[in-house]
Design an enzyme around this catalytic site. Structure first.
Site, mmCIF file in Angstrom:
data_model
loop_
_atom_site.group_PDB
_atom_site.id
_atom_site.type_symbol
_atom_site.label_atom_id
_atom_site.label_comp_id
_atom_site.label_asym_id
_atom_site.label_seq_id
_atom_site.Cartn_x
_atom_site.Cartn_y
_atom_site.Cartn_z
ATOM 1 C CB ILE A 115 -1.285 0.097 1.223
ATOM 2 C CG1 ILE A 115 -0.147 -0.157 2.474
ATOM 3 C CG2 ILE A 115 -2.171 -1.134 0.917
ATOM 4 C CD1 ILE A 115 -1.099 0.027 3.797
ATOM 5 C CG HIS A 116 4.050 3.914 1.560
ATOM 6 N ND1 HIS A 116 5.444 4.084 1.544
ATOM 7 C CD2 HIS A 116 3.387 4.962 1.672
ATOM 8 C CE1 HIS A 116 5.609 5.353 1.730
ATOM 9 N NE2 HIS A 116 4.610 6.105 1.791
ATOM 10 C CG ASP B 79 9.499 -37.869 -3.555
ATOM 11 O OD1 ASP B 79 9.499 -36.485 -3.726
ATOM 12 O OD2 ASP B 79 8.703 -38.631 -2.953
#
Length: 157
Positions: free
Chosen positions: A94-95, A142
């Site tokens: 958000i910033h 594996d």
């Protein structure tokens, strides 16, 4: 598929006002015999895993929600590292100050990349000898390990 951590916390009535942070009271308290040690719990681990599994089931990318304390680099990075370790494909920021620590959290380290390449190489050598599993550094390798290793290699490219 995106998890909105703030919306989620608000919807369930969590007693917190900080987006992305578990409420202070959300703790495990040990026994009286052990002196009541406490450990913080992660409010978002379960819903994050549900979103991640649903995204994978439908071939979608899983994006974790933001961390609200955008100027706190340590908390931003910690939250991003958790999402990356779980298998999320990204995290909302958000910033601008959150971009670098978040990006760094989603990139494999040199050690992770080297180990992933060793796993793929070991399995390639095992397959050339008609084997479906091999030992590397004292551990069985594996096809599940190869799939995990290839994801790490892909993240680095």
């Amino acid at each position: 598929l995106h998890l909105g951590v703030g919306d989620f916390a608000a919807s369930i009535g969590a007693r917190s006002s900080e987006i992305g942070a578990s409420p202070e009271g959300y703790r495990h308290v040990g026994s009286a015999q052990s002196g009541y040690p406490t450990a913080l719990l992660d409010l978002f681990a379960y819903p994050m895993m549900r979103v991640l599994v649903a995204a994978r089931a439908f071939g979608l990318r899983a994006i974790d929600g933001p961390y609200g304390a955008f100027r706190d680099v340590k908390l931003t990075q910690s939250s991003a590292l958790k999402a990356a370790a779980m298998g999320f494909d990204g995290k909302q920021v958000i910033h601008p100050e959150q971009i670098e620590p978040t990006l760094h959290a989603f990139l494999p380290s040199d050690d992770e990349l080297t180990h992933a390449r060793r796993i793929v190489e070991a399995m390639d050598n095992a397959e050339a000898q008609g084997q479906g599993a091999v030992t590397l550094d004292g551990k069985m390798i594996d096809y599940a390990n190869v799939r995990m290793a290839r994801r790490i290699i892909k993240l680095a490219s």
